[in-house]
Structures are given as structure tokens and as C-alpha cells.
Design a protein around this motif. Structure first.
Motif, PDB file in Angstrom:
ATOM      1  N   VAL A  49      -1.893  -0.384  -6.714  1.00  0.00           N
ATOM      2  CA  VAL A  49      -0.831  -1.381  -6.471  1.00  0.00           C
ATOM      3  C   VAL A  49      -1.405  -2.752  -6.093  1.00  0.00           C
ATOM      4  CG1 VAL A  49       0.943   0.306  -5.898  1.00  0.00           C
ATOM      5  CG2 VAL A  49      -0.580  -0.525  -4.102  1.00  0.00           C
TER       6      VAL A  49
ATOM      7  N   CYS B  52      -7.380   0.101  -6.607  1.00  0.00           N
ATOM      8  CA  CYS B  52      -6.080   0.263  -5.937  1.00  0.00           C
ATOM      9  C   CYS B  52      -4.951   0.156  -6.966  1.00  0.00           C
ATOM     10  CB  CYS B  52      -5.910  -0.808  -4.866  1.00  0.00           C
ATOM     11  SG  CYS B  52      -4.281  -0.719  -4.080  1.00  0.00           S
TER      12      CYS B  52
ATOM     13  N   ILE C 120      -5.252  -4.687  -2.105  1.00  0.00           N
ATOM     14  CA  ILE C 120      -6.453  -5.128  -1.402  1.00  0.00           C
ATOM     15  C   ILE C 120      -6.845  -6.520  -1.869  1.00  0.00           C
ATOM     16  CG2 ILE C 120      -8.868  -4.625  -0.922  1.00  0.00           C
ATOM     17  CD1 ILE C 120      -8.191  -1.665  -1.582  1.00  0.00           C
TER      18      ILE C 120
ATOM     19  N   CYS D 235       0.834  -1.210   0.000  1.00  0.00           N
ATOM     20  CA  CYS D 235       0.000   0.000   0.000  1.00  0.00           C
ATOM     21  C   CYS D 235       0.865   1.256   0.000  1.00  0.00           C
ATOM     22  CB  CYS D 235      -0.885  -0.009   1.242  1.00  0.00           C
ATOM     23  SG  CYS D 235      -1.778   1.531   1.503  1.00  0.00           S
ATOM     24  N   GLN D 236       0.537   2.166  -0.904  1.00  0.00           N
ATOM     25  CA  GLN D 236       1.284   3.418  -1.012  1.00  0.00           C
ATOM     26  C   GLN D 236       0.464   4.614  -0.535  1.00  0.00           C
ATOM     27  OE1 GLN D 236       4.537   3.554  -2.105  1.00  0.00           O
ATOM     28  NE2 GLN D 236       4.416   1.322  -2.048  1.00  0.00           N
ATOM     29  N   GLY D 237      -0.659   4.331   0.089  1.00  0.00           N
ATOM     30  CA  GLY D 237      -1.461   5.420   0.631  1.00  0.00           C
ATOM     31  C   GLY D 237      -2.115   6.297  -0.423  1.00  0.00           C
ATOM     32  N   TYR D 238      -2.479   5.713  -1.536  1.00  0.00           N
ATOM     33  CA  TYR D 238      -3.125   6.506  -2.592  1.00  0.00           C
ATOM     34  C   TYR D 238      -4.550   6.909  -2.234  1.00  0.00           C
ATOM     35  CZ  TYR D 238       0.700   5.205  -5.679  1.00  0.00           C
ATOM     36  OH  TYR D 238       1.930   5.031  -6.244  1.00  0.00           O
ATOM     37  N   ALA D 239      -5.127   6.194  -1.273  1.00  0.00           N
ATOM     38  CA  ALA D 239      -6.449   6.538  -0.732  1.00  0.00           C
ATOM     39  C   ALA D 239      -7.610   6.330  -1.694  1.00  0.00           C
ATOM     40  CB  ALA D 239      -6.468   7.971  -0.196  1.00  0.00           C
ATOM     41  N   GLN D 240      -7.381   5.637  -2.799  1.00  0.00           N
ATOM     42  CA  GLN D 240      -8.502   5.320  -3.685  1.00  0.00           C
ATOM     43  C   GLN D 240      -9.536   4.505  -2.936  1.00  0.00           C
ATOM     44  OE1 GLN D 240      -8.757   6.443  -6.684  1.00  0.00           O
ATOM     45  NE2 GLN D 240      -6.715   7.305  -6.814  1.00  0.00           N
ATOM     46  N   CYS D 241      -9.069   3.582  -2.109  1.00  0.00           N
ATOM     47  CA  CYS D 241      -9.976   2.699  -1.388  1.00  0.00           C
ATOM     48  C   CYS D 241     -10.827   3.492  -0.389  1.00  0.00           C
ATOM     49  CB  CYS D 241      -9.201   1.600  -0.682  1.00  0.00           C
ATOM     50  SG  CYS D 241      -7.909   2.221   0.412  1.00  0.00           S
TER      51      CYS D 241
ATOM     52  N   LEU E 163      -3.058   3.672   6.495  1.00  0.00           N
ATOM     53  CA  LEU E 163      -4.388   3.189   6.168  1.00  0.00           C
ATOM     54  C   LEU E 163      -4.894   2.283   7.276  1.00  0.00           C
ATOM     55  CD1 LEU E 163      -6.665   2.749   4.026  1.00  0.00           C
ATOM     56  CD2 LEU E 163      -5.415   0.691   3.358  1.00  0.00           C
TER      57      LEU E 163
HETATM   58  S1  SF4 Z   1      -5.991   2.293  -2.750  1.00  0.00           S
HETATM   59 FE1  SF4 Z   1      -5.931   1.873  -0.554  1.00  0.00          FE
HETATM   60  S2  SF4 Z   1      -4.812  -0.049  -0.352  1.00  0.00           S
HETATM   61 FE2  SF4 Z   1      -4.406   0.751  -2.389  1.00  0.00          FE
HETATM   62  S3  SF4 Z   1      -2.519   1.907  -2.161  1.00  0.00           S
HETATM   63 FE3  SF4 Z   1      -4.220   3.301  -1.893  1.00  0.00          FE
HETATM   64  S4  SF4 Z   1      -4.571   3.413   0.298  1.00  0.00           S
HETATM   65 FE4  SF4 Z   1      -3.341   1.596  -0.133  1.00  0.00          FE
END
Ligand code: SF4
Length: 74
Positions: free
Chosen positions: A55, A53, A58, A10-16, A32
């Protein structure tokens, strides 16, 4: 349902957190937090979050696979 996020990936992209805010919550910029025993009613949102996500961190209903994947990290 069983839910695992590979936090090494997880790279913290916050899509989830955007797509399934009841399950995934960002704390600060990169940390996260999530509900590993999310309710079945959340499945559709979680599947969307998993697909989004960047990467593929999930994993849904793949706990054995996730443990195997984690074993390969580091
Ligand atoms: S979408 Fe969620 S699980 Fe995927 S990298 Fe971003 S914060 Fe992490």
C-alpha cells in the motif's frame, strides 16, 4: 535518515518487517512499530521494504510529503 510510515494506510501486511527486521517490527497481527530515525546503514533494507509494501505506506526522506499526505486522511 528520515522514515515515516503512514499508519492510516498500513494494513499490517508485514512485508517490511520481513525485509528490514531491524527497523520494522510487528506487534500482534496489525500493529507496526518502526524506528523513524533509522540509521543510514539500514537504507538498502528500508528501500526494499518500501518498494515491497503493498500500500506504499513507507516514505523515506519525504517527511514534508508525508505530512501533506496525512493531512488529507480523514
Ligand atoms: S509492508 Fe509494512 S508498512 Fe506496508 S502495509 Fe505491511 S506492515 Fe504496513
Amino acid at each position: 535518515m528520515r522514515l515515516v510510515v503512514d499508519l492510516n494506510r498500513c494494513q499490517g501486511y508485514a512485508q517490511c518487517a520481513f525485509l528490514a527486521p531491524d527497523v520494522f517490527v510487528m506487534h500482534g497481527e496489525e500493529a507496526l512499530m518502526y524506528d523513524p530515525g533509522a540509521d543510514e546503514t539500514q537504507r538498502e533494507q528500508i528501500m526494499r521494504a518500501s518498494a515491497a509494501c503493498p500500500v506504499q505506506a513507507i516514505l523515506v526522506d519525504q517527511v514534508d510529503l508525508a505530512e501533506g499526505a496525512l493531512a488529507h486522511v480523514g
